[in-house]
Scaffold this active site. Structure first.
Site, PDB file in Angstrom:
ATOM      1  CG  ASN A 124      -8.742  -1.201  11.713  1.00  0.00           C
ATOM      2  OD1 ASN A 124      -7.898  -1.922  11.206  1.00  0.00           O
ATOM      3  ND2 ASN A 124      -9.112  -0.052  11.160  1.00  0.00           N
ATOM      4  CG  HIS A 144      -5.754  -2.122   8.538  1.00  0.00           C
ATOM      5  ND1 HIS A 144      -5.859  -0.834   9.015  1.00  0.00           N
ATOM      6  CD2 HIS A 144      -4.426  -2.404   8.583  1.00  0.00           C
ATOM      7  CE1 HIS A 144      -4.665  -0.372   9.317  1.00  0.00           C
ATOM      8  NE2 HIS A 144      -3.776  -1.301   9.078  1.00  0.00           N
ATOM      9  CG  ASP A 154      -0.299  -0.416   2.516  1.00  0.00           C
ATOM     10  OD1 ASP A 154       0.952  -0.414   2.583  1.00  0.00           O
ATOM     11  OD2 ASP A 154      -1.009  -0.725   3.475  1.00  0.00           O
ATOM     12  CD  GLU A 184      -8.463   1.248   7.498  1.00  0.00           C
ATOM     13  OE1 GLU A 184      -8.424   0.289   8.289  1.00  0.00           O
ATOM     14  OE2 GLU A 184      -8.041   2.394   7.793  1.00  0.00           O
TER      15      GLU A 184
HETATM   16  C1  GLP Z   1      -0.272   0.059   8.679  1.00  0.00           C
HETATM   17  C2  GLP Z   1      -0.147  -0.657   7.325  1.00  0.00           C
HETATM   18  C3  GLP Z   1      -0.412  -2.118   7.462  1.00  0.00           C
HETATM   19  C4  GLP Z   1       0.217  -2.589   8.758  1.00  0.00           C
HETATM   20  C5  GLP Z   1      -0.578  -2.046   9.906  1.00  0.00           C
HETATM   21  C6  GLP Z   1      -0.008  -2.326  11.291  1.00  0.00           C
HETATM   22  O1  GLP Z   1      -0.992   1.207   8.651  1.00  0.00           O
HETATM   23  N1  GLP Z   1      -0.921  -0.121   6.252  1.00  0.00           N
HETATM   24  O2  GLP Z   1       0.075  -2.822   6.326  1.00  0.00           O
HETATM   25  O3  GLP Z   1       0.223  -3.969   8.833  1.00  0.00           O
HETATM   26  O4  GLP Z   1      -0.898  -0.686   9.706  1.00  0.00           O
HETATM   27  O5  GLP Z   1       1.008  -1.450  11.647  1.00  0.00           O
HETATM   28  P1  GLP Z   1       1.946  -1.659  12.918  1.00  0.00           P
HETATM   29  O6  GLP Z   1       2.810  -2.804  12.603  1.00  0.00           O
HETATM   30  O7  GLP Z   1       2.678  -0.371  13.039  1.00  0.00           O
HETATM   31  O8  GLP Z   1       1.037  -1.919  14.073  1.00  0.00           O
END
Ligand code: GLP
Length: 246
Positions: free
Chosen positions: A136, A138, A67, A143
């Site tokens: 959440n 995702h 992404d 989302e």
């Molecule tokens: C981000 C990314 C995701 C990631 C998630 C968790 O915003 N878009 O691909 O897996 O949120 O992030 P973190 O590892 O910082 O908790």
């Protein structure tokens, strides 16, 4: 879904790094799907060390990141591209032409999304998809929603997701883009193998619903239950609310 609870977040990163290294040794032209977020930072640091020690060669590897924020160029310090350069690509030898990203500032967003899905298909799909997990539920930036787009798409970010990413924008929530582009569940579920990492108690609810709950677009990671080759690596706090299968 095979769930493994390891001793610590470090142990999760170490196990994931070994898995990636072994996959590349077995298939030097591996197609890797990569996530951003805090969780994979330790994985990328370990892969960089393995590369420095000559244990893994990325020269034939192809990567597709999941992404990117919409409306900012790759050169913006808050972009996921900049994040990946900092934490990973600057330290390993993936050839530039084999690094793939959604272009956040594309003039024609529809064409860009199509281009990305076509590039993934042309590469033969993803061999090993690494995933983090949003608090959440995702994955990538798919989302929770009433319905999900199957292919790469533009998404309005939830406030919680923007908050979780504020550090990339100097801690200023107002500066975090409101939209992002993400690959859809089709490319993720079409990956030959999936490796999801989750650490910390703020992931415990999403982990439990992902592993034990119903399949629902309200928790996109729950769709991973339909995939035949998913490994989930957790630290004890992230695993705290999971019901283990006998
Ligand atoms: C981000 C990314 C995701 C990631 C998630 C968790 O915003 N878009 O691909 O897996 O949120 O992030 P973190 O590892 O910082 O908790």
């Amino acid at each position: 879904m095979r769930v493994q609870v390891l001793a610590s977040a470090d142990a999760v990163a170490e196990a994931a790094a070994r898995r990636v290294r072994n996959a590349i040794r077995k298939k030097p032209d591996l197609v890797l799907g990569l996530p951003t977020g805090r969780t994979p930072v330790a994985l990328y640091a370990r892969l960089a060390r393995m590369h420095a020690r000559g244990e893994v060669d990325f020269s034939r590897v192809t990567t597709f990141n999941l992404d990117e924020f919409a409306g900012i160029p790759a050169s913006h310090p808050g972009s996921y591209r900049a994040f990946m350069d900092r934490h990973f690509f600057a330290h390993v030898n993936v050839p530039r032409r084999r690094i793939h990203f959604l272009k956040g500032d594309a003039a024609d967003v529809g064409a860009e999304l199509l281009r990305y899905d076509t590039a993934i298909e042309r590469a033969g799909g993803i061999d090993l998809q690494i995933l983090g997990l949003g608090g959440n539920g995702h994955v990538g930036f798919n989302e929770p929603a009433k319905a999900l787009d199957v292919g790469s798409h533009l998404v309005r970010l939830h406030r919680a997701s923007r908050k979780a990413n504020a550090a990339l924008f100097g801690g200023r929530l107002a500066d975090v883009p409101e939209q992002a582009m993400t690959v859809g569940m089709r490319a993720i579920l079409a990956a030959r193998c999936v490796l999801l990492m989750a650490v910390g108690e703020e992931k415990a609810d999403a982990v439990a619903e992902m592993a034990n709950g119903l399949i629902t677009t309200r928790l996109p990671a729950s769709f991973l239950q339909t995939h035949r080759d998913v490994d989930v690596l957790l630290d004890p706090p992230a695993a705290a609310r999971i019901r283990r299968r006998r």
